[in-house]
Design a protein around this motif. Structure first.
Motif, PDB file in Angstrom:
ATOM      1  N   ILE A   1      50.289   1.637  55.881  1.00  0.00           N
ATOM      2  CA  ILE A   1      50.255   1.883  57.227  1.00  0.00           C
ATOM      3  C   ILE A   1      49.128   3.354  57.249  1.00  0.00           C
ATOM      4  CG2 ILE A   1      50.925   2.101  60.021  1.00  0.00           C
ATOM      5  CD1 ILE A   1      52.998   0.379  59.304  1.00  0.00           C
ATOM      6  N   ASP A   2      48.212   3.516  57.707  1.00  0.00           N
ATOM      7  CA  ASP A   2      47.187   4.677  58.842  1.00  0.00           C
ATOM      8  C   ASP A   2      47.445   5.269  57.504  1.00  0.00           C
ATOM      9  OD1 ASP A   2      48.054   2.692  61.265  1.00  0.00           O
ATOM     10  OD2 ASP A   2      48.896   4.639  61.685  1.00  0.00           O
ATOM     11  N   VAL A   3      47.347   5.315  56.354  1.00  0.00           N
ATOM     12  CA  VAL A   3      46.872   6.580  54.797  1.00  0.00           C
ATOM     13  C   VAL A   3      45.628   7.125  55.276  1.00  0.00           C
ATOM     14  CG1 VAL A   3      47.206   6.914  52.859  1.00  0.00           C
ATOM     15  CG2 VAL A   3      48.225   5.289  53.999  1.00  0.00           C
ATOM     16  N   GLN A   4      45.352   7.316  55.735  1.00  0.00           N
ATOM     17  CA  GLN A   4      44.516   7.743  56.840  1.00  0.00           C
ATOM     18  C   GLN A   4      43.520   9.305  56.570  1.00  0.00           C
ATOM     19  OE1 GLN A   4      44.891   5.198  60.364  1.00  0.00           O
ATOM     20  NE2 GLN A   4      42.960   5.815  60.274  1.00  0.00           N
ATOM     21  N   GLU A   5      42.620   9.766  56.377  1.00  0.00           N
ATOM     22  CA  GLU A   5      42.052  11.608  56.381  1.00  0.00           C
ATOM     23  C   GLU A   5      42.487  11.998  57.282  1.00  0.00           C
ATOM     24  OE1 GLU A   5      40.706  12.619  53.414  1.00  0.00           O
ATOM     25  OE2 GLU A   5      40.228  10.591  52.482  1.00  0.00           O
ATOM     26  N   GLY A   6      42.147  11.185  58.339  1.00  0.00           N
ATOM     27  CA  GLY A   6      42.936  12.328  59.620  1.00  0.00           C
ATOM     28  C   GLY A   6      43.692  12.740  59.299  1.00  0.00           C
ATOM     29  N   PHE A   7      45.355  12.226  59.059  1.00  0.00           N
ATOM     30  CA  PHE A   7      46.522  13.027  58.465  1.00  0.00           C
ATOM     31  C   PHE A   7      46.258  14.254  58.011  1.00  0.00           C
ATOM     32  CE2 PHE A   7      47.651   8.940  60.108  1.00  0.00           C
ATOM     33  CZ  PHE A   7      48.317   9.319  61.365  1.00  0.00           C
ATOM     34  N   THR A   8      45.164  14.550  57.729  1.00  0.00           N
ATOM     35  CA  THR A   8      45.182  15.798  56.940  1.00  0.00           C
ATOM     36  C   THR A   8      44.411  16.710  57.523  1.00  0.00           C
ATOM     37  OG1 THR A   8      42.785  15.382  55.881  1.00  0.00           O
ATOM     38  CG2 THR A   8      44.693  14.916  54.288  1.00  0.00           C
ATOM     39  N   ASP A   9      44.387  16.482  58.726  1.00  0.00           N
ATOM     40  CA  ASP A   9      43.693  17.524  59.492  1.00  0.00           C
ATOM     41  C   ASP A   9      45.083  18.558  59.861  1.00  0.00           C
ATOM     42  OD1 ASP A   9      42.884  18.548  62.701  1.00  0.00           O
ATOM     43  OD2 ASP A   9      41.143  17.367  61.848  1.00  0.00           O
ATOM     44  N   PRO A  10      44.850  19.509  60.346  1.00  0.00           N
ATOM     45  CA  PRO A  10      45.501  20.911  61.739  1.00  0.00           C
ATOM     46  C   PRO A  10      46.381  20.033  62.414  1.00  0.00           C
ATOM     47  CG  PRO A  10      43.721  21.860  60.055  1.00  0.00           C
ATOM     48  CD  PRO A  10      43.512  20.010  60.055  1.00  0.00           C
ATOM     49  N   TYR A  11      45.281  19.244  63.700  1.00  0.00           N
ATOM     50  CA  TYR A  11      45.974  18.582  64.183  1.00  0.00           C
ATOM     51  C   TYR A  11      47.147  18.892  63.976  1.00  0.00           C
ATOM     52  CZ  TYR A  11      45.628  15.003  68.225  1.00  0.00           C
ATOM     53  OH  TYR A  11      45.851  14.629  69.238  1.00  0.00           O
ATOM     54  N   TRP A  12      47.979  18.083  63.886  1.00  0.00           N
ATOM     55  CA  TRP A  12      49.139  17.505  62.818  1.00  0.00           C
ATOM     56  C   TRP A  12      50.180  18.360  62.794  1.00  0.00           C
ATOM     57  CZ3 TRP A  12      48.330  12.909  64.897  1.00  0.00           C
ATOM     58  CH2 TRP A  12      47.545  12.124  65.057  1.00  0.00           C
ATOM     59  N   GLY A  13      49.695  19.208  62.871  1.00  0.00           N
ATOM     60  CA  GLY A  13      50.161  20.521  62.558  1.00  0.00           C
ATOM     61  C   GLY A  13      51.160  21.063  60.837  1.00  0.00           C
TER      62      GLY A  13
ATOM     63  N   PRO B   1      41.851  12.908  65.468  1.00  0.00           N
ATOM     64  CA  PRO B   1      40.829  12.630  64.610  1.00  0.00           C
ATOM     65  C   PRO B   1      40.995  11.436  63.984  1.00  0.00           C
ATOM     66  CG  PRO B   1      42.686  14.425  64.079  1.00  0.00           C
ATOM     67  CD  PRO B   1      42.797  13.545  65.413  1.00  0.00           C
ATOM     68  N   LEU B   2      41.706  10.730  64.403  1.00  0.00           N
ATOM     69  CA  LEU B   2      41.647   9.201  63.887  1.00  0.00           C
ATOM     70  C   LEU B   2      40.548   8.443  64.890  1.00  0.00           C
ATOM     71  CD1 LEU B   2      45.692   8.729  63.250  1.00  0.00           C
ATOM     72  CD2 LEU B   2      43.821   8.842  61.938  1.00  0.00           C
ATOM     73  N   LEU B   3      40.106   8.557  65.568  1.00  0.00           N
ATOM     74  CA  LEU B   3      39.095   8.066  66.643  1.00  0.00           C
ATOM     75  C   LEU B   3      37.713   6.847  66.053  1.00  0.00           C
ATOM     76  CD1 LEU B   3      38.404  10.789  69.068  1.00  0.00           C
ATOM     77  CD2 LEU B   3      39.304   8.372  69.425  1.00  0.00           C
ATOM     78  N   PRO B   4      38.030   6.198  65.771  1.00  0.00           N
ATOM     79  CA  PRO B   4      36.928   5.496  65.248  1.00  0.00           C
ATOM     80  C   PRO B   4      35.498   5.807  65.065  1.00  0.00           C
ATOM     81  CG  PRO B   4      37.738   3.874  67.305  1.00  0.00           C
ATOM     82  CD  PRO B   4      37.943   5.314  67.392  1.00  0.00           C
ATOM     83  N   GLY B   5      34.645   5.938  63.752  1.00  0.00           N
ATOM     84  CA  GLY B   5      33.804   6.628  64.163  1.00  0.00           C
ATOM     85  C   GLY B   5      33.824   8.402  63.670  1.00  0.00           C
ATOM     86  N   ALA B   6      34.821   8.710  64.056  1.00  0.00           N
ATOM     87  CA  ALA B   6      35.434  10.013  63.320  1.00  0.00           C
ATOM     88  C   ALA B   6      35.215   9.771  62.122  1.00  0.00           C
ATOM     89  CB  ALA B   6      36.704  10.378  64.035  1.00  0.00           C
ATOM     90  N   PRO B   7      35.379  10.850  61.158  1.00  0.00           N
ATOM     91  CA  PRO B   7      35.448  11.092  59.528  1.00  0.00           C
ATOM     92  C   PRO B   7      37.537  10.546  58.965  1.00  0.00           C
ATOM     93  CG  PRO B   7      34.397  12.967  60.209  1.00  0.00           C
ATOM     94  CD  PRO B   7      34.496  12.480  61.137  1.00  0.00           C
ATOM     95  N   GLY B   8      37.580  11.000  60.108  1.00  0.00           N
ATOM     96  CA  GLY B   8      38.905  11.081  60.378  1.00  0.00           C
ATOM     97  C   GLY B   8      39.605   9.692  59.610  1.00  0.00           C
ATOM     98  N   ASN B   9      38.718   8.738  60.305  1.00  0.00           N
ATOM     99  CA  ASN B   9      39.465   7.810  60.656  1.00  0.00           C
ATOM    100  C   ASN B   9      39.437   6.337  59.764  1.00  0.00           C
ATOM    101  OD1 ASN B   9      38.184   4.112  61.208  1.00  0.00           O
ATOM    102  ND2 ASN B   9      39.736   5.200  63.339  1.00  0.00           N
ATOM    103  N   ALA B  10      38.956   7.321  58.329  1.00  0.00           N
ATOM    104  CA  ALA B  10      38.714   6.507  57.025  1.00  0.00           C
ATOM    105  C   ALA B  10      40.040   6.635  56.112  1.00  0.00           C
ATOM    106  CB  ALA B  10      37.899   6.974  56.291  1.00  0.00           C
ATOM    107  N   VAL B  11      39.991   5.477  55.879  1.00  0.00           N
ATOM    108  CA  VAL B  11      40.996   5.023  54.971  1.00  0.00           C
ATOM    109  C   VAL B  11      41.429   6.142  54.081  1.00  0.00           C
ATOM    110  CG1 VAL B  11      42.687   3.683  53.710  1.00  0.00           C
ATOM    111  CG2 VAL B  11      41.926   2.949  55.850  1.00  0.00           C
TER     112      VAL B  11
END
Length: 196
Positions: free
Chosen positions: A15-27, A65-75
């Motif tokens: 589930i959701d192993v996506q690039e966006g979860f490396t973003d500082p947005y999450w803390g 960061p998980l928006l479709p089309g954003a780099p972070g959406n990618a697995v």
């Protein structure tokens, strides 16, 4: 703990192993070994020819960061590397917490393949993973929940107090276990060899 029995057709739900979860947005996050353990389980499932389901979150939240089309959406690449040249058995997208509300329909696919046991890994422990596990338990699936093959982030409660990712993980494990939604285990319980 007694030895875990794994069905020959047990499905690994990633589930959701996506690039966006490396973003500082999450803390701040916990469990730096999560990705290594996820990759080890994907490799094990591939080697054993068991089904693998990849889930991607297509956020509808502005600025995510998980928006479709954003780099972070990618697995994350680690998923493709662990899978090897073959595609997953099922790829689905969702925009809410539970993978059972994704497309294509996960419950229909599992039942259509005679699958009654699932293993949940990915991000986040107390969000999409936990929601999917609870729903799976309600639907009658046997859920295995390797708590070290996932991670989460610190969260702020309604009183302004920050609850650490580690405390959230412990609470999730206790809640799923106590409620009978899932059997909380560790990655090594599912591997024939240790993670590399």
């Amino acid at each position: 703990m007694s030895e875990i029995e794994i069905d020959k057709n047990a499905a690994l739900i990633v589930i959701d192993v996506q690039e966006g979860f490396t973003d500082p947005y999450w803390g701040r996050r916990d469990n730096p070994a999560a990705e290594e353990n996820i990759a080890a389980l994907i490799r094990e499932w591939r080697a054993e020819r068991r089904p693998i389901v990849i889930v991607r979150h297509d956020s509808r939240t502005p600025g995510s960061p998980l928006l479709p089309g954003a780099p972070g959406n990618a697995v994350k690449d680690l998923v493709a590397v662990a899978l090897g040249p073959e595609a997953p058995d099922l790829f689905l997208t969702k925009s809410v917490n539970s993978a059972f509300y994704g497309r294509p329909n996960l419950d229909e696919w599992l039942r259509g393949h005679g699958i009654g046991q699932i293993i949940i890994v990915g991000m986040q422990t107390n969000m999409c993973n936990e929601t999917t596990a609870r729903m799976a338990g309600n639907l009658g699936y046997q859920v295995l929940y390797p708590i070290d093959a996932m991670h989460t982030f610190d969260a702020t409660g309604p009183d302004g107090e920050v609850v650490t990712a580690e405390d959230l993980t412990r609470a999730t494990a206790a809640s799923l276990h106590h409620g009978g939604f899932a059997q909380v285990i560790h990655t090594t319980d599912l591997l024939t060899t240790s993670p590399s």
